[in-house]
Write an enzyme that holds these catalytic residues in place. Structure first.
Site, PDB file in Angstrom:
ATOM      1  N   CYS A 131       0.280  -5.960   3.819  1.00 46.06           N
ATOM      2  CA  CYS A 131       0.757  -6.995   4.733  1.00 46.06           C
ATOM      3  C   CYS A 131      -0.143  -7.034   5.957  1.00 46.06           C
ATOM      4  O   CYS A 131      -0.524  -5.987   6.497  1.00 46.06           O
ATOM      5  CB  CYS A 131       2.205  -6.710   5.144  1.00 46.06           C
ATOM      6  SG  CYS A 131       2.903  -7.924   6.289  1.00 46.06           S
ATOM      7  N   HIS A 173       7.006 -12.474  -0.915  1.00 46.69           N
ATOM      8  CA  HIS A 173       6.566 -11.757   0.278  1.00 46.69           C
ATOM      9  C   HIS A 173       6.685 -12.649   1.507  1.00 46.69           C
ATOM     10  O   HIS A 173       7.219 -12.226   2.546  1.00 46.69           O
ATOM     11  CB  HIS A 173       5.119 -11.291   0.077  1.00 46.69           C
ATOM     12  CG  HIS A 173       4.550 -10.506   1.206  1.00 46.69           C
ATOM     13  ND1 HIS A 173       4.240  -9.168   1.101  1.00 46.69           N
ATOM     14  CD2 HIS A 173       4.216 -10.856   2.473  1.00 46.69           C
ATOM     15  CE1 HIS A 173       3.738  -8.735   2.253  1.00 46.69           C
ATOM     16  NE2 HIS A 173       3.717  -9.752   3.104  1.00 46.69           N
ATOM     17  N   GLU A 174       6.190 -13.881   1.416  1.00 43.33           N
ATOM     18  CA  GLU A 174       6.196 -14.761   2.584  1.00 43.33           C
ATOM     19  C   GLU A 174       7.606 -15.259   2.907  1.00 43.33           C
ATOM     20  O   GLU A 174       7.971 -15.365   4.082  1.00 43.33           O
ATOM     21  CB  GLU A 174       5.243 -15.939   2.373  1.00 43.33           C
ATOM     22  CG  GLU A 174       3.793 -15.546   2.169  1.00 43.33           C
ATOM     23  CD  GLU A 174       3.256 -14.625   3.258  1.00 43.33           C
ATOM     24  OE1 GLU A 174       3.676 -14.750   4.429  1.00 43.33           O
ATOM     25  OE2 GLU A 174       2.414 -13.769   2.929  1.00 43.33           O
ATOM     26  N   HIS A 177       9.435 -12.655   4.827  1.00 41.61           N
ATOM     27  CA  HIS A 177       9.079 -12.639   6.242  1.00 41.61           C
ATOM     28  C   HIS A 177      10.005 -13.540   7.057  1.00 41.61           C
ATOM     29  O   HIS A 177      10.371 -13.205   8.196  1.00 41.61           O
ATOM     30  CB  HIS A 177       7.641 -13.134   6.435  1.00 41.61           C
ATOM     31  CG  HIS A 177       6.611 -12.053   6.464  1.00 41.61           C
ATOM     32  ND1 HIS A 177       6.669 -10.988   7.327  1.00 41.61           N
ATOM     33  CD2 HIS A 177       5.475 -11.883   5.739  1.00 41.61           C
ATOM     34  CE1 HIS A 177       5.616 -10.197   7.141  1.00 41.61           C
ATOM     35  NE2 HIS A 177       4.883 -10.715   6.181  1.00 41.61           N
TER      36      HIS A 177
END
Length: 226
Positions: A131, A173-174, A177
């Site tokens: 990351c 993953h995004e 976030h």
């Protein structure tokens, strides 16, 4: 274990102020690191806080930052903006063997607002993941192999799209976030490695060498968003 992720308290004026500061700066903004509050709060859903011009300019800057890092995705909270916006793109030329094992194929540039994903099927894949907001580290994360993503485009259209393999990993993953979740929340922490130690000891397309040498399993770990 389920943990409660706090909701951002930032309102439209706060978000506009942060964005305008970034848009008016002479240089690209830095990527904030773990510990910044925007990374640990559920970002505000986009509901018109920015004008179309502001949104388009911000997306352009986020794409530049992503490319220069370099990375394959960037979420607005990584620039300290508590807004549900992310950009994705994977055009890296990788080793064919590694690409095949990881089911990694090019991902054309995509900007997504208010994304939500759901697993498709029960298949999971475990690979090392890093990351841009945790510089110099990576760890093994087990994620669904296929997901359905629901999101808004910058022009306000509601879209649904299926992603598989490495593209699905990027999407998850995004989107994580934007919900205050970092990959280490889902990682096998015994696999945690500095980039230098990973390169020296565990670098391969899969994770079998690291799993044996560091003593972790490849199953799911971390928090639930439910």
């Amino acid at each position: 274990m389920t943990q409660t992720v706090p909701q951002t308290t930032a309102g439209a004026d706060d978000i506009q102020e942060i964005v305008e500061r970034i848009l008016s700066a002479a240089a690209l903004p830095p990527i904030v690191q773990a510990g910044h509050p925007a990374l640990r709060q559920r970002a505000a859903e986009f509901d018109g806080q920015l004008s179309r011009d502001q949104l388009d300019r911000l997306i352009g800057i986020m794409r530049q930052v992503m490319h220069e890092a370099p990375g394959v995705g960037l979420a607005a909270p990584q620039l300290g903006i508590p807004l549900q916006l992310a950009v994705l793109e994977d055009q890296f030329d990788v080793d064919p063997e590694a690409a095949a094992l990881r089911n990694r194929s090019p991902l054309e540039f995509l900007a997504i607002l208010n994304p939500r994903y759901a697993p498709l099927g029960t298949g999971r894949a475990s690979f090392y993941e890093g990351c841009l907001s945790l510089n110099g580290l990576q760890a093994v994360v087990a994620r669904p192999e296929s997901v359905l993503l629901e999101y808004l485009t910058p022009d306000g259209a509601a879209e649904q799209r299926e992603f598989v393999g490495w593209q699905a990993r990027i999407v998850q993953h995004e989107t994580d976030h934007l919900n205050g979740v970092l990959y280490i929340d889902r990682a096998q922490l015994r696999s945690l490695s500095s980039n230098a130690e990973y390169a020296a000891h565990w670098a391969e397309a899969g994770i079998s060498k690291a799993r044996e040498g560091l003593g972790f399993d490849a199953g799911p770990a971390g928090i639930s968003l439910d």
